[in-house]
Write a protein that holds these residues in place. Structure first.
Motif, PDB file in Angstrom:
ATOM      1  N   VAL A   1       0.831  -1.198   0.000  1.00 56.11           N
ATOM      2  CA  VAL A   1       0.000   0.000   0.000  1.00 56.11           C
ATOM      3  C   VAL A   1       0.870   1.255   0.000  1.00 56.11           C
ATOM      4  CG1 VAL A   1      -1.708   1.312   1.318  1.00 56.11           C
ATOM      5  CG2 VAL A   1      -1.948  -1.165   1.061  1.00 56.11           C
ATOM      6  N   ASN A   2       1.971   1.237   0.747  1.00 59.70           N
ATOM      7  CA  ASN A   2       2.847   2.403   0.805  1.00 59.70           C
ATOM      8  C   ASN A   2       3.538   2.649  -0.536  1.00 59.70           C
ATOM      9  OD1 ASN A   2       2.274   2.913   3.516  1.00 59.70           O
ATOM     10  ND2 ASN A   2       3.908   1.565   4.225  1.00 59.70           N
ATOM     11  N   ALA A   3       4.005   1.584  -1.171  1.00 58.34           N
ATOM     12  CA  ALA A   3       4.667   1.733  -2.466  1.00 58.34           C
ATOM     13  C   ALA A   3       3.687   2.279  -3.497  1.00 58.34           C
ATOM     14  CB  ALA A   3       5.248   0.398  -2.920  1.00 58.34           C
ATOM     15  N   ARG A   4       2.504   1.716  -3.513  1.00 59.71           N
ATOM     16  CA  ARG A   4       1.473   2.168  -4.446  1.00 59.71           C
ATOM     17  C   ARG A   4       1.089   3.627  -4.173  1.00 59.71           C
ATOM     18  NH1 ARG A   4      -2.211   1.546  -8.903  1.00 59.71           N
ATOM     19  NH2 ARG A   4      -4.163   2.511  -8.257  1.00 59.71           N
ATOM     20  N   ALA A   5       0.968   3.991  -2.900  1.00 58.49           N
ATOM     21  CA  ALA A   5       0.590   5.366  -2.557  1.00 58.49           C
ATOM     22  C   ALA A   5       1.622   6.363  -3.037  1.00 58.49           C
ATOM     23  CB  ALA A   5       0.387   5.488  -1.045  1.00 58.49           C
ATOM     24  N   SER A   6       2.899   5.970  -3.024  1.00 55.25           N
ATOM     25  CA  SER A   6       3.932   6.889  -3.504  1.00 55.25           C
ATOM     26  C   SER A   6       3.743   7.186  -4.989  1.00 55.25           C
ATOM     27  CB  SER A   6       5.325   6.301  -3.247  1.00 55.25           C
ATOM     28  OG  SER A   6       5.610   5.211  -4.106  1.00 55.25           O
ATOM     29  N   LEU A   7       3.159   6.233  -5.706  1.00 49.68           N
ATOM     30  CA  LEU A   7       2.880   6.437  -7.126  1.00 49.68           C
ATOM     31  C   LEU A   7       1.651   7.325  -7.322  1.00 49.68           C
ATOM     32  CD1 LEU A   7       3.993   5.412  -9.926  1.00 49.68           C
ATOM     33  CD2 LEU A   7       2.180   3.685  -9.839  1.00 49.68           C
ATOM     34  N   THR A   8       0.574   6.994  -6.641  1.00 50.57           N
ATOM     35  CA  THR A   8      -0.681   7.717  -6.875  1.00 50.57           C
ATOM     36  C   THR A   8      -0.637   9.155  -6.363  1.00 50.57           C
ATOM     37  OG1 THR A   8      -1.604   6.771  -4.831  1.00 50.57           O
ATOM     38  CG2 THR A   8      -2.096   5.625  -6.906  1.00 50.57           C
ATOM     39  N   ARG A   9       0.145   9.419  -5.323  1.00 49.16           N
ATOM     40  CA  ARG A   9       0.209  10.799  -4.820  1.00 49.16           C
ATOM     41  C   ARG A   9       1.309  11.625  -5.481  1.00 49.16           C
ATOM     42  NH1 ARG A   9       1.982   8.229   0.355  1.00 49.16           N
ATOM     43  NH2 ARG A   9       4.271   8.321   0.356  1.00 49.16           N
TER      44      ARG A   9
END
Length: 318
Positions: free
Chosen positions: A82-90
């Motif tokens: 979730v953290n890795a993905r969030a770095s992409l989406t934000r």
């Protein structure tokens, strides 16, 4: 007690599947990946999750884009999907390898996976672009899903080739090792039992299921502590320990094909990125990924050097 074979001892030591990842990027020269004028000096931040396969894939992306002339920031080794993905989406990162099933179920909140790999990719590609502005490039053949694994001796003893064959094993000997996280997941152990029409506490006695840390899971199967185990299909310890994967004959487990994902502004500005990764993705099969993972988890190699050596062996870089 008989001593464990050397490979079991080695795997037991390195079995956590995690290695520290630094931002060190060894120099590479262009091979079949040629410098792309439009990418020269373009800043691209590459991220990844923290487990071995993601580190190797992340480093492959870093090196491939570097060879193409981009100004790459290595932001791999983020703890947690979730953290890795969030770095992409934000917008804190620009590009990462992701899995179709993870995108569909975990990030997009879809309850039912799509059994066909192509249909699953197309569905997650379209919905993620529409909702989050994330572009999915065509996926690799590698499918990092779950399966049931057994030693070759166990498979031969009971005539196991597919998961439904588990019922050939006498109930008292129908033992499983399962890692803690996968045990209760809908796409994990209990979900699989439901998908195959088996009862927990009946067809599979509760006392026959041993919950273990993922770091010792593969060694537990190989050393005979359980007849069967819920394993990841691309884990390098499968080959190292000569484990057999049973066919998912009821197509229960979701498709988790790996694909490069990136923010739409980057994809729109640089369509050449898709051309860089297309031949790389095409070569990443389950067998190839098992070998690359094993070089880290079994042999103790460094992910970025494993990635570089593979890219060199395929002629992508020099």
């Amino acid at each position: 007690m008989r001593a464990l074979p050397a490979v079991l001892l080695l795997v037991a030591v390195t079995a956590c599947g995690l290695r520290p990842a630094s931002s060190f990027v060894p120099p590479v020269e262009p091979g079949s990946i040629r410098p792309v004028p439009g990418l020269e000096g373009t800043p691209i931040r590459v991220t990844s999750k923290e487990f071995t396969e993601q580190l190797v894939l992340g480093k492959i992306a870093v090196l491939a884009l570097t060879a193409a002339g981009a100004d790459v920031a290595d932001q791999t080794n983020v703890q947690g999907s979730v953290n890795a993905r969030a770095s992409l989406t934000r917008g804190d990162a620009d590009l990462m390898w992701e899995y179709t099933g993870t995108g569909w179920i975990t990030y997009l909140g879809q309850a039912k996976p799509i059994p066909d790999a192509t249909a699953q990719y197309e569905a997650v590609r379209d919905l993620d672009l529409r909702e989050n502005g994330i572009v999915w490039l065509p996926p690799a053949p590698l499918n990092n899903s779950y399966s049931i694994g057994a030693t070759r001796a166990t498979a031969e003893r009971y005539g196991l080739t597919k998961i439904s064959d588990v019922m050939k094993i006498p109930t008292a000997e129908r033992t499983f090792c399962v890692d803690h996280e996968a045990f209760g997941r809908d796409d994990g152990f209990l979900g699989m039992l439901r998908g195959y029409g088996w009862t927990y506490g009946g067809d599979i006695p509760r006392a026959n299921v041993r919950r273990v840390a993922v770091g010792i899971l593969y060694n537990s199967i190989a050393s005979g502590q359980c007849a069967l185990g819920l394993v990841s299909t691309t884990d390098g310890r499968i080959k190292a320990l000569d484990l057999v994967l049973l066919e998912d004959d009821r197509h229960f487990f979701p498709q988790y094909n790996a694909a490069v994902t990136m923010r739409r502004p980057l994809a729109d500005a640089h369509p050449e990125i898709a051309r860089i990764f297309a031949p790389i993705s095409a070569k990443l099969t389950n067998d190839v990924m098992q070998d690359l993972n094993a070089q880290v988890d079994v042999d103790g190699d460094v992910p970025v050097l494993v990635a570089r050596d593979w890219l060199r062996s395929q002629g992508f870089v020099k």
